[in-house]
Design a protein around this motif. Structure first.
Motif, PDB file in Angstrom:
ATOM      1  N   VAL A 106      -8.672  -2.349  -1.783  1.00 44.18           N
ATOM      2  CA  VAL A 106      -8.130  -3.324  -0.821  1.00 44.18           C
ATOM      3  C   VAL A 106      -9.145  -4.413  -0.477  1.00 44.18           C
ATOM      4  O   VAL A 106      -8.986  -5.093   0.534  1.00 44.18           O
ATOM      5  CB  VAL A 106      -7.648  -2.635   0.482  1.00 44.18           C
ATOM      6  CG1 VAL A 106      -6.372  -1.839   0.236  1.00 44.18           C
ATOM      7  CG2 VAL A 106      -8.738  -1.750   1.078  1.00 44.18           C
ATOM      8  N   CYS A 153      -9.850   3.479   2.856  1.00 44.50           N
ATOM      9  CA  CYS A 153      -9.032   2.281   2.627  1.00 44.50           C
ATOM     10  C   CYS A 153      -9.034   1.381   3.879  1.00 44.50           C
ATOM     11  O   CYS A 153      -9.169   0.153   3.775  1.00 44.50           O
ATOM     12  CB  CYS A 153      -7.618   2.728   2.267  1.00 44.50           C
ATOM     13  SG  CYS A 153      -6.483   1.380   2.029  1.00 44.50           S
ATOM     14  N   LEU A 171       0.855  -1.186   0.000  1.00 45.57           N
ATOM     15  CA  LEU A 171       0.000   0.000   0.000  1.00 45.57           C
ATOM     16  C   LEU A 171       0.893   1.239   0.000  1.00 45.57           C
ATOM     17  O   LEU A 171       1.831   1.327   0.782  1.00 45.57           O
ATOM     18  CB  LEU A 171      -0.847  -0.036   1.284  1.00 45.57           C
ATOM     19  CG  LEU A 171      -1.851   1.059   1.528  1.00 45.57           C
ATOM     20  CD1 LEU A 171      -2.997   0.941   0.539  1.00 45.57           C
ATOM     21  CD2 LEU A 171      -2.393   0.943   2.950  1.00 45.57           C
ATOM     22  N   ALA A 201      -1.952  -1.044  -3.983  1.00 43.50           N
ATOM     23  CA  ALA A 201      -2.977   0.005  -3.905  1.00 43.50           C
ATOM     24  C   ALA A 201      -2.258   1.328  -3.677  1.00 43.50           C
ATOM     25  O   ALA A 201      -1.359   1.404  -2.822  1.00 43.50           O
ATOM     26  CB  ALA A 201      -3.960  -0.283  -2.768  1.00 43.50           C
TER      27      ALA A 201
END
Ligand SMILES: NC(=O)c1ccc[n+]([C@@H]2O[C@H](COP(=O)([O-])OP(=O)(O)OC[C@H]3O[C@@H](n4cnc5c(N)ncnc54)[C@H](O)[C@@H]3O)[C@@H](O)[C@H]2O)c1
Ligand SMILES: [Fe+2]
Length: 385
Positions: free
Chosen positions: A148, A250, A12, A174
């Motif tokens: 996610v 997220c 991420l 992501a």
């Protein structure tokens, strides 16, 4: 505590401005990538914000194709056309850059373009066969958390929504870059932000898969979202608020991917399906009424969340739970989005059909803290009218 499992994406990147380095970020992890397909919709394409990311991919020697025919609540036909497009182009990496609709289509391209599996056999839980193409997700709304999650939602037939849920749908990377969300209109910011808050609330009370990691994520998500949503709506160029919204959405996505959402989403889907009301707004319209219905079975959990969303609520768990409901209603009112079903064209005569459709969402209703009958569903819609 239940036994539990927890999965999320392996990598991420949360940094304002990072999409300008998309090419580098992709090349670091996928040095063999040569032909990228960016999956987006006409609305985001029209912002011009893809220019930088495309140039950075090209600088790495990657050929870039853009599929911009995604529409909200993507119908199956759009997904199938997109998959065929990727096969024809011999795409070797898929980049979803857009809202939940674009990211969901990107997921399905990545899995279905790599195999000959028909989409019909992929619906449901764990039915995706084989490996997928590399997949990078870049959200441009702070809402669904699809970057996610392991789920993609497709509109099948006229109005019904079905989900593909499988571990292959977790992206490889992501990327959360608030510069892409600065132009998101206030009402879309509000509706998508409330969707994210609903993900956190429903994950926290999820009946079978509630777990300590999702709890932690849901609480932090609610803190960030509730502190920044109104600012992000009223000052769209507040980059700090926008980045906090993206991270909050997220975190909520990670929470509900492992502790699934429930009756708010189950009752929202028919509103989107039949009346083409955007996903976040559909959720927001039924939210207070579902929470009030659930209160007798979820008061302690709602009270814990109230302490995060609103200051100064005291008293019994029920009283604090009511405080959470009032705070969510207030957020909707301050942002100016519709708060009654009648405002989106729904009338008394539509309630039976809505209730019938909601009862088909058995996967979601099973996660609700309180059992929902068809009569309950109809009464909730009536309260929301
Ligand atoms: N996979 C999941 O985990 C998950 C979770 C919840 C919802 N969903 C699905 O996601 C979809 C909803 O996604 P959404 O709420 O993000 O909306 P969306 O992707 O449908 O986009 C909404 C609108 O916002 C515009 N837009 C997006 N980003 C913009 C930007 N930065 N600037 C200006 N305009 C912009 C788009 O062009 C579009 O018109 C639904 O299909 C829903 O079922 C998926
Ligand atoms: Fe949602």
């Amino acid at each position: 505590m239940n036994a539990f499992q927890f999965s999320t994406v392996p990598h991420l990147i949360a940094e304002a401005g990072s999409a300008a380095r998309l090419g580098e970020l992709v090349a670091e992890r996928f040095p063999a990538a040569r032909r990228a397909l960016i999956v987006t919709d006409a609305g985001f394409l029209g912002t011009g914000l893809l220019t930088g990311p495309i140039a950075s991919l090209q600088q790495q020697g990657i050929t870039v194709d853009v599929y911009a025919d995604v529409v909200a609540d993507p119908p199956e036909a759009v997904v199938l056309a997109a998959v065929q497009h990727a096969k024809d182009l011999k795409t070797d990496i898929v980049l979803g850059i857009g809202g939940g609709s674009s990211m969901d289509v990107a997921k399905l391209i990545a899995v279905l373009a790599a195999t000959d599996q028909p989409i019909a056999s992929a619906y449901g839980i764990g039915n995706v066969k084989g490996a997928r193409l590399p997949l990078v997700q870049v959200p441009t709304t702070a809402g669904t958390g699809s970057e996610v999650t392991n789920i993609a939602i497709v509109t099948t037939g006229e109005t019904t929504k079905m989900g593909v849920v499988a571990p292959q749908l977790y992206a490889d990377i992501a990327i959360l870059d608030a510069t892409l969300t600065l132009g998101l209109p206030p009402l879309v910011t509000a509706a998508t932000g409330i969707d994210a808050m609903v993900h956190a609330i429903e994950a926290y009370t999820s009946r079978h898969k509630k777990n300590p990691i999702s709890d932690l994520l849901a609480k932090q998500a609610l803190a960030m979202l509730s502190q920044n949503l109104v600012n992000a709506c009223q000052q769209g160029d507040d980059i700090a608020a926008r980045q906090a919204m993206l991270v909050g959405a997220c975190l909520a996505g990670q929470a509900f991917s492992n502790a699934p959402v429930a009756a708010v989403h189950a009752l929202a889907y028919p509103i989107g399906g039949i009346f083409h009301v955007p996903h976040g707004l559909s959720n927001s319209l039924v939210l207070p009424h579902v929470l009030r219905f659930n209160l007798s079975h979820a008061a302690d959990h709602y009270a814990e969340l109230a302490d995060i969303v609103v200051t100064g609520v005291t008293g019994s768990a029920e009283a604090r739970g009511m405080g959470l409901i009032a705070a969510m209603q207030q957020i909707a009112e301050v942002t100016g989005i519709a708060t009654r079903l009648a405002q989106v064209g729904i009338a008394e005569r539509d309630l039976d059909r809505l209730a019938d459709d909601a009862m088909k969402q058995t996967r979601l209703l099973g996660n609700n803290p309180r059992e929902v009958t068809r009569e309950h569903a109809r009464a909730i819609y009536a309260a929301a009218l």
